[in-house]
Enzyme design. Structure first.
Site, PDB file in Angstrom:
ATOM      1  N   ASP A 195       0.867  -1.197   0.000  1.00  0.00           N
ATOM      2  CA  ASP A 195       0.000   0.000   0.000  1.00  0.00           C
ATOM      3  C   ASP A 195       0.892   1.232   0.000  1.00  0.00           C
ATOM      4  O   ASP A 195       1.935   1.246   0.658  1.00  0.00           O
ATOM      5  CB  ASP A 195      -0.884   0.008   1.263  1.00  0.00           C
ATOM      6  N   HIS A 236      -9.842   1.039  -6.908  1.00  0.00           N
ATOM      7  CA  HIS A 236     -11.023   0.507  -7.590  1.00  0.00           C
ATOM      8  C   HIS A 236     -11.246   1.099  -8.974  1.00  0.00           C
ATOM      9  O   HIS A 236     -12.294   0.887  -9.568  1.00  0.00           O
ATOM     10  CB  HIS A 236     -12.267   0.735  -6.721  1.00  0.00           C
TER      11      HIS A 236
HETATM   12  C1  LIG Z   1     -10.186  -0.649   0.282  1.00  0.00           C
HETATM   13  S1  LIG Z   1      -8.655  -0.165   0.988  1.00  0.00           S
HETATM   14  C2  LIG Z   1      -8.022  -1.711   1.610  1.00  0.00           C
HETATM   15  C3  LIG Z   1      -8.800  -2.242   2.767  1.00  0.00           C
HETATM   16  C4  LIG Z   1      -8.146  -3.334   3.544  1.00  0.00           C
HETATM   17  N1  LIG Z   1      -7.788  -4.481   2.707  1.00  0.00           N
HETATM   18  C5  LIG Z   1      -9.054  -3.771   4.676  1.00  0.00           C
HETATM   19  O1  LIG Z   1      -9.717  -4.808   4.555  1.00  0.00           O
HETATM   20  O2  LIG Z   1      -9.129  -3.060   5.665  1.00  0.00           O
HETATM   21  C6  LIG Z   1      -7.672   0.128  -0.435  1.00  0.00           C
HETATM   22  C7  LIG Z   1      -6.235   0.519  -0.144  1.00  0.00           C
HETATM   23  O3  LIG Z   1      -5.526   0.414  -1.375  1.00  0.00           O
HETATM   24  C8  LIG Z   1      -4.533   1.404  -1.409  1.00  0.00           C
HETATM   25  N2  LIG Z   1      -4.194   1.640  -2.805  1.00  0.00           N
HETATM   26  C9  LIG Z   1      -4.999   2.100  -3.796  1.00  0.00           C
HETATM   27  N3  LIG Z   1      -4.339   2.138  -4.959  1.00  0.00           N
HETATM   28  C10 LIG Z   1      -3.074   1.691  -4.703  1.00  0.00           C
HETATM   29  C11 LIG Z   1      -1.910   1.487  -5.514  1.00  0.00           C
HETATM   30  N4  LIG Z   1      -1.910   1.735  -6.825  1.00  0.00           N
HETATM   31  N5  LIG Z   1      -0.795   1.034  -4.914  1.00  0.00           N
HETATM   32  C12 LIG Z   1      -0.770   0.779  -3.584  1.00  0.00           C
HETATM   33  N6  LIG Z   1      -1.844   0.930  -2.774  1.00  0.00           N
HETATM   34  C13 LIG Z   1      -2.989   1.372  -3.325  1.00  0.00           C
HETATM   35  C14 LIG Z   1      -5.145   2.590  -0.714  1.00  0.00           C
HETATM   36  O4  LIG Z   1      -4.139   3.443  -0.187  1.00  0.00           O
HETATM   37  C15 LIG Z   1      -6.028   1.927   0.352  1.00  0.00           C
HETATM   38  O5  LIG Z   1      -5.388   1.913   1.606  1.00  0.00           O
END
Ligand SMILES: C[S@@+](CC[C@H](N)C(=O)[O-])C[C@H]1O[C@@H](n2cnc3c(N)ncnc32)[C@H](O)[C@@H]1O
Length: 230
Positions: free
Chosen positions: A85, A158
């Site tokens: 992340d 997403h």
């Molecule tokens: C929906 S949250 C994850 C929730 C977590 N799995 C949970 O169950 O609590 C999505 C995460 O993906 C990270 N994220 C989004 N795009 C990303 C990327 N291209 N590279 C790394 N992290 C990313 C965001 O910073 C965010 O913290």
């Protein structure tokens, strides 16, 4: 755009592996979005995949809620959980958006930083020794990765750009017999809150012939790697 494939009827695994009470309590206490039912399905997949003796990898750590489950399963299996992340949050978690939590903003910089909360969560759960956190963009980390994984859990950005990059970057590393788990798969646009990119990635994985669906629990899909050609 992949051709939609009908969702097969999920086959429940009899007596799936379940997290112990302390792992479940830490998961429920952690900041995050995953409901318990999906969490139990994720844990069961991680515990099964862990038998391959290879690492488990998550894209999308946020504050560590789902990482706790992967770490618990990794501890049981004697493997390591990796979690990727940049900790700056997804589009829908930014200020002004529905999933924004003001507590995740770094007061000095004024931008999101979920890394401190994640580290506290993991420490409190006593699971630090079982996790390697990769802090950075998922495609950058994937480009450096070159070894097989027992499980890849995609729960990052997403947008189509991010979900596709996560799939293309990490799915090729799922070992034969290993599992690809995708969160927020919403076949019906009426049900989705953050876009249908994960659903499109799920369809692509099925259409590739490299994965077969094992189970569906709400928006969580578990697929097994059965061939080449991702
Ligand atoms: C929906 S949250 C994850 C929730 C977590 N799995 C949970 O169950 O609590 C999505 C995460 O993906 C990270 N994220 C989004 N795009 C990303 C990327 N291209 N590279 C790394 N992290 C990313 C965001 O910073 C965010 O913290």
């Amino acid at each position: 755009m992949p051709t939609p494939t009908p969702t097969p009827t999920p086959t429940p695994t009899p007596n799936p592996p379940a997290p112990g009470p302390e792992i479940l309590a830490a998961f429920e206490a952690a900041k995050g979005f995953m409901p318990v039912g999906e969490g139990l399905a994720l844990y069961a997949a991680a515990a099964e995949a862990g038998r391959l003796g290879l690492p488990l990898l998550e894209v999308g750590t946020y504050c560590g809620r789902s990482t706790i489950l992967l770490a618990g399963a990794a501890r049981e299996a004697g493997v390591t959980a990796l979690t990727v992340d940049h900790h700056r949050g997804s589009e829908e978690q930014q200020p002004g958006w529905e999933y924004h939590d003001p507590e995740t903003v770094d007061p000095e910089l004024g931008v999101m930083d979920t890394l401190p909360t994640f580290r506290r969560t993991l420490h409190r759960a006593g699971l630090e020794d079982h996790v390697v956190a990769l802090v950075g963009r998922s495609p950058k980390a994937a480009a450096l990765w070159n070894s097989p994984l027992a499980l890849v859990f995609i729960d990052g950005g997403h947008t189509d750009e991010h979900a596709t990059a996560d799939y293309e970057g990490w799915a090729p590393h799922v070992a034969e017999g290993g599992l690809l788990v995708i969160h927020d798969v919403f076949p019906d646009p009426v049900d989705e809150f953050t876009g249908q990119a994960p659903y499109r990635v799920y369809l692509r994985a099925l259409a590739s012939g490299a994965f077969k669906e094992l189970s569906a629990t709400d928006s969580l899909r578990v697929l097994r790697r059965t061939g080449d050609g991702i």
